[in-house]
Scaffold this motif. Sequence first.
Motif, PDB file in Angstrom:
ATOM      1  N   ARG A   1       8.215   8.282  17.499  1.00 34.94           N
ATOM      2  CA  ARG A   1       8.481   6.671  17.414  1.00 34.94           C
ATOM      3  C   ARG A   1       8.302   5.842  18.392  1.00 34.94           C
ATOM      4  O   ARG A   1       8.104   4.671  18.817  1.00 34.94           O
TER       5      ARG A   1
ATOM      6  N   ARG B   1       8.905   7.415   1.542  1.00 32.50           N
ATOM      7  CA  ARG B   1       8.592   6.940   2.656  1.00 32.50           C
ATOM      8  C   ARG B   1       9.602   6.058   3.164  1.00 32.50           C
ATOM      9  O   ARG B   1      10.247   5.169   2.509  1.00 32.50           O
TER      10      ARG B   1
ATOM     11  N   ARG C   1       6.714   6.029   8.431  1.00 30.55           N
ATOM     12  CA  ARG C   1       6.970   7.452   8.642  1.00 30.55           C
ATOM     13  C   ARG C   1       6.246   8.249   7.645  1.00 30.55           C
ATOM     14  O   ARG C   1       6.374   8.246   6.424  1.00 30.55           O
TER      15      ARG C   1
ATOM     16  N   GLY D   1       6.568  13.818   9.541  1.00 28.95           N
ATOM     17  CA  GLY D   1       7.572  13.340  10.746  1.00 28.95           C
ATOM     18  C   GLY D   1       6.708  12.274  11.676  1.00 28.95           C
ATOM     19  O   GLY D   1       7.366  11.722  12.588  1.00 28.95           O
TER      20      GLY D   1
ATOM     21  N   TRP E   1       4.098   8.967  12.842  1.00 26.75           N
ATOM     22  CA  TRP E   1       4.368   7.806  12.501  1.00 26.75           C
ATOM     23  C   TRP E   1       2.919   6.744  12.438  1.00 26.75           C
ATOM     24  O   TRP E   1       1.832   7.102  12.995  1.00 26.75           O
TER      25      TRP E   1
END
Length: 444
Positions: free
Chosen positions: A89, A117, A141, A145, A147
Motif C-alpha cells: 500500500r 473487500r 485491497r 493482500g 492493492w
Amino acid sequence: MIGRMFRRDTLRRRIALTIVAAMAASLTLNALFVQVAGTWARPPIERTGLLEQIAVTTRLIEAAPTALRAQLASAASNPMLEVAWGTDRSAFGLPTGGALVEPRKVPVLHKLLGDDRDMEVFNPADWPDNSAQAHYVALVRLVDGSWLTFTPPERSWGLDTGTRIAVIIALGLIATLLVAWVATRQLASPLQRFAGAARRFGGDLSAPPIAIEGPHEIRQVIIAFNTMQAQIQHFIGERTHMLASISHDLRAPLTRMRLRSEFMEDLDHQRKMIRDIEEMQSMINAALAFFREDTHLEQSTAFDLSELLQTIIDDFRDQGINIDFTGPAHWVYDGRPLGIKRVVVNLLENAVKYGLHPGAALKFDDDWVCIEVSDEGPGIPEEALQRVFDPFFRLESSRNRDTGGVGLGLSAARAIVREQGGELSLSNRSGGGLLARVELPRNR
C-alpha cells in the motif's frame, strides 16, 4: 422585421449583440477556468459513476495470475481512469485519513465484489495543500493482500463551495464589464465626435459637416444635423448678402439726400434732415455690424476675467467716471474675452448714461460665474424688462441717437452671452435702480 434589424447596424442590434457577447465571454472564461483548474466541483467518488467500472476491473485483475496483474492494470487504464497494481500500500504514496466505503451499502460493489473487500477513497481535500497529486483516488485491497488504485486524471484545486461561487461570479462580472466597455466605447465614440462637432458649429458657423458614422440611429441624427447646419449656413449667407445689398442700395439715396440738404435755405429744416439722415446711416451700420458678428464668432481662450473687468473700469475712470468694483483680484475663465468686454462695456455705458453711482461685481458659485452691473437710476418699467432686448426697441422717446442709441446694444449683448452658454437678465433693484446680471457657466 427581426431580419431587417439584424441586417442593419442599429442600436438595438448592437445592444443585443453586446448581451450575447457578454454571455458568451462569461461562459468562455468559466470554461477556461474549469479546464485549467480541473474538476473542482465533483461529488464524492461513490457518486461519480466510476464504482461499477472499478468493481469490474477489480474482479478481472484479481482472477489473473499475480505476474500478469501489473500488465492487466496498465491495459485497463483509459483516459477517464488510471489503474495501478502493487503489492504494498505504501508504494502508492497516498495520504492518511481516506474515507472507508462499505460494499454492502453500495449495491454495485455488493453485487460484484461481495462484502469482503476493503475499499478506501480519497477526495482532493484529503491531500496536503497545493499538492500536485490532489486527485480522487480509490484504493481496493484484493483477497491476496495486494492493492489496486483507481485515479481519475482530472486535477483539482480543492476549492471550497464559497470560493468556487465567488470565482464564477467574478469571472462573469469581468467578462460582462469587458464586453460592455468595448461596446460602449464603440457607441460613445461617434456620439462624442458628434457632440464636439455640434459645439464647434456653435462657435464657428462655417464649420464643415460631421462625418457620418456609427449605428443607424446615430447616422440618422448626424444626417439631420448636417442638413440643419447646411440650411442655417445658407440662410445666414443669404441674409448677409441681402443686408449688404440693402446697405449698398440705401447709402446712395442717403448720400443724395445729404447733398440736397446742403442747398436748403431753411437752416432749421436742414439740421433736422441731416440729423435724420445720420441716424438712418447709424442704424444701417449698426444692424450690419450686429448681423456680421453673428457669423464670425470669437474663439474661446483662457483669460483673467477679474483683471478684464478692472481694466474696463480703469478706462472709465480715465474719463472721470468712477465705478465701484467688488470681487476677487484674479479669476481665470475660459471664454471669449472680446465678447464679454463688449457686453460689460455696453452695460456700464447704460448704467452711466441712465443712472447714478454705477458699480460692477464678480461673483461665482459651484456652477456659474456672475457679473453684475448696477446703478441707482430710475430703472425700467416691469413690462419692458424683456422688451428692451428686442432689436431696435428703445425706451428713449426722443429718438435721439446720442441718448437712446439705435436699440441694438442689449440685443447684441444677450446674443453674445447666450453664445457662451450663459444668460443676461435685467431686474429692478428694491432700493431703486437697475441690476444687470450676466451668468456664464463655470469652467470644470
